[in-house]
Enzyme design. Sequence first.
Site, PDB file in Angstrom:
ATOM      1  CE  LYS A 193      43.502   1.335 -30.750  1.00  0.00           C
ATOM      2  NZ  LYS A 193      43.638   2.077 -29.753  1.00  0.00           N
ATOM      3  CG  ASN A 194      47.497   3.480 -31.143  1.00  0.00           C
ATOM      4  OD1 ASN A 194      46.257   3.090 -30.928  1.00  0.00           O
ATOM      5  ND2 ASN A 194      48.081   2.421 -30.112  1.00  0.00           N
ATOM      6  CB  CYS A 229      43.019  -2.279 -22.066  1.00  0.00           C
ATOM      7  SG  CYS A 229      42.380  -2.224 -23.849  1.00  0.00           S
ATOM      8  CG  ASP A 247      49.236  -1.735 -28.886  1.00  0.00           C
ATOM      9  OD1 ASP A 247      50.201  -2.237 -27.598  1.00  0.00           O
ATOM     10  OD2 ASP A 247      49.758  -0.603 -28.990  1.00  0.00           O
TER      11      ASP A 247
HETATM   12  C1  UD1 Z   1      49.848   3.526 -26.660  1.00  0.00           C
HETATM   13  C2  UD1 Z   1      49.057   2.905 -27.225  1.00  0.00           C
HETATM   14  C3  UD1 Z   1      49.276   1.621 -26.693  1.00  0.00           C
HETATM   15  C4  UD1 Z   1      50.590   1.091 -26.367  1.00  0.00           C
HETATM   16  C5  UD1 Z   1      50.979   1.838 -25.476  1.00  0.00           C
HETATM   17  C6  UD1 Z   1      52.738   1.750 -25.505  1.00  0.00           C
HETATM   18  C7  UD1 Z   1      47.058   4.428 -28.231  1.00  0.00           C
HETATM   19  C8  UD1 Z   1      45.965   4.632 -28.022  1.00  0.00           C
HETATM   20  N1  UD1 Z   1      47.703   2.979 -27.772  1.00  0.00           N
HETATM   21  O1  UD1 Z   1      48.973   3.489 -24.788  1.00  0.00           O
HETATM   22  O2  UD1 Z   1      48.141   0.888 -27.381  1.00  0.00           O
HETATM   23  O3  UD1 Z   1      50.228  -0.197 -26.067  1.00  0.00           O
HETATM   24  O4  UD1 Z   1      51.297   3.050 -26.311  1.00  0.00           O
HETATM   25  O5  UD1 Z   1      53.417   1.379 -26.983  1.00  0.00           O
HETATM   26  O6  UD1 Z   1      48.440   5.182 -29.020  1.00  0.00           O
HETATM   27  N2  UD1 Z   1      52.836   5.719 -17.810  1.00  0.00           N
HETATM   28  C9  UD1 Z   1      53.149   6.502 -16.663  1.00  0.00           C
HETATM   29  N3  UD1 Z   1      52.294   7.925 -15.884  1.00  0.00           N
HETATM   30  C10 UD1 Z   1      52.067   8.592 -17.317  1.00  0.00           C
HETATM   31  C11 UD1 Z   1      51.904   7.290 -18.455  1.00  0.00           C
HETATM   32  C12 UD1 Z   1      51.915   6.460 -19.127  1.00  0.00           C
HETATM   33  O7  UD1 Z   1      53.604   5.699 -15.215  1.00  0.00           O
HETATM   34  O8  UD1 Z   1      51.284   9.337 -17.566  1.00  0.00           O
HETATM   35  C13 UD1 Z   1      53.567   3.984 -17.979  1.00  0.00           C
HETATM   36  C14 UD1 Z   1      52.612   3.682 -18.841  1.00  0.00           C
HETATM   37  O9  UD1 Z   1      52.013   2.886 -17.442  1.00  0.00           O
HETATM   38  C15 UD1 Z   1      52.871   2.381 -19.414  1.00  0.00           C
HETATM   39  C16 UD1 Z   1      54.012   3.003 -20.454  1.00  0.00           C
HETATM   40  O10 UD1 Z   1      54.679   4.667 -19.277  1.00  0.00           O
HETATM   41  O11 UD1 Z   1      53.940   1.777 -18.325  1.00  0.00           O
HETATM   42  C17 UD1 Z   1      53.744   3.532 -21.490  1.00  0.00           C
HETATM   43  O12 UD1 Z   1      52.749   3.863 -21.793  1.00  0.00           O
HETATM   44  P1  UD1 Z   1      52.397   5.100 -23.036  1.00  0.00           P
HETATM   45  O13 UD1 Z   1      53.287   5.171 -23.755  1.00  0.00           O
HETATM   46  O14 UD1 Z   1      52.089   6.193 -22.088  1.00  0.00           O
HETATM   47  O15 UD1 Z   1      50.913   4.237 -23.193  1.00  0.00           O
HETATM   48  P2  UD1 Z   1      49.743   4.880 -23.881  1.00  0.00           P
HETATM   49  O16 UD1 Z   1      50.050   6.208 -24.322  1.00  0.00           O
HETATM   50  O17 UD1 Z   1      48.765   4.733 -23.312  1.00  0.00           O
END
Ligand code: UD1
Length: 429
Positions: A22-23, A126, A316
């Site tokens: 999915k990701n 989520c 995850d």
């Molecule tokens: C993706 C995955 C999710 C997984 C996560 C971490 C998909 C669709 N989702 O989510 O399943 O749990 O990676 O492996 O691929 N953060 C910030 N600012 C930002 C962006 C992120 O502070 O602008 C923080 C988030 O709050 C979190 C951390 O960075 O604490 C990592 O998040 P991120 O890797 O960006 O997660 P997603 O890409 O949303």
Amino acid sequence: MDRIRIRGGAPLNGTIPISGAKNAALPLMTASLLTDETLELTNVPRLADVSSLLRILSNFGVDHMIAGRRPGQTSETGQTVRLTARTIIDTCAPYELVSTMRASFWVIAPLLARFGQARVSLPGGCAIGTRPVDLLIMAMERLGATIEIDGGYVVAKAPRGLQGGEIVFPKVTVGGTHVALMAAVLANGTTVIENAAREPEVADLANCLVKMGARIEGGGTCRIVVEGVSRLHGASHEVLPDRIETGTYAIAVAMTGGDVTLTNTRPDLLQFALDTLGQVGVDISVTNEGIRVRRNGAGLEPVDVTTDPFPGFPTDLQAQFMALMTRAKGTSRITETIFENRFMHVQELARLGASIRLDGDSAFVDGVKRLRGAPVMATDLRASVSLVIAGLAAEGETMINRVYHLDRGFEALEAKLGRCGAEIERIKS
Ligand code: UD1
């Protein structure tokens, strides 16, 4: 709303085919916006999140075609989806469409890169922490975009196109790296992305973009260099296997005991998690058919685990692993470093008899002799499947409510587990 009923206690034996990730599928589908030619994706999982993103892309004017089954393909062979973003009639992604799935926010990058403008609602997804988008915005600004927040929407503009630049992420972000990559491929000049996410899904996106004509080096490493090109073309790309689904079923077998081979997947995508299962006492071997997971009657050893960006233990799989450790012979400590609010499964696991104490970003899990079935509530995608895993080992009946979370991320879950001997059924509402 559908529910899932499980009668626990049956070991799992057989074969489980793993779906496309999915990701990976979501950012790959999003990348179709970067070209006016057709992007063909194979091994796309049949999931609610994929359907949601197709709706969003259709709203922009992207044509999509889902190919019918071919001889030899089973219902578990992933779908082939062809996406053509020839004429884009709208570069706005409204709240109603974006609010259910955080990854849909990522459409902002290819729209901005190709059309010089985008207006995308702030995301949902989520409820596992605040999950801001500040780093995604920073990445686009570093490439020359102007960004404003207006009435819950992020409005991005680059009327004369994006310019290559240096993007240094202060923390590893998967979504930030996807956005940076998709913005940089059509920018004018060179972009360097430092502290990039190394998750296999990022490498998969980079590989697909290269097939589309992008010039990228270092996809899947912490330093990615992109030479912008003026246009991308169509390509065909197979979505990589879902490492989280792989790990989830490996943990399920560890929980129930039995002997299952996970096919259509790769151990290198989740080596850390497989090694951790080995430490716990699960027998993992790689065969010609796939990853074989076995556990006989021996008890599970407790272990301390900390989630980390790839190649560390994936966040995850944290909830699923915690479910497993509720049956270990002692106390395990599970520390969550990626999301600050990712322990919502703890209170539901407690309803099944688990003994878990929270202290800041750590959960201390005291193994118990038995879990007992109970009604529980799915709270987010990975938490939901941790309740399935616990239910498979609990005495009696577990009823899981709000299973739409599961449908976002696990294809044919009941069929895959049922065929291996689990007593699991969906109750349609
Ligand atoms: C993706 C995955 C999710 C997984 C996560 C971490 C998909 C669709 N989702 O989510 O399943 O749990 O990676 O492996 O691929 N953060 C910030 N600012 C930002 C962006 C992120 O502070 O602008 C923080 C988030 O709050 C979190 C951390 O960075 O604490 C990592 O998040 P991120 O890797 O960006 O997660 P997603 O890409 O949303």
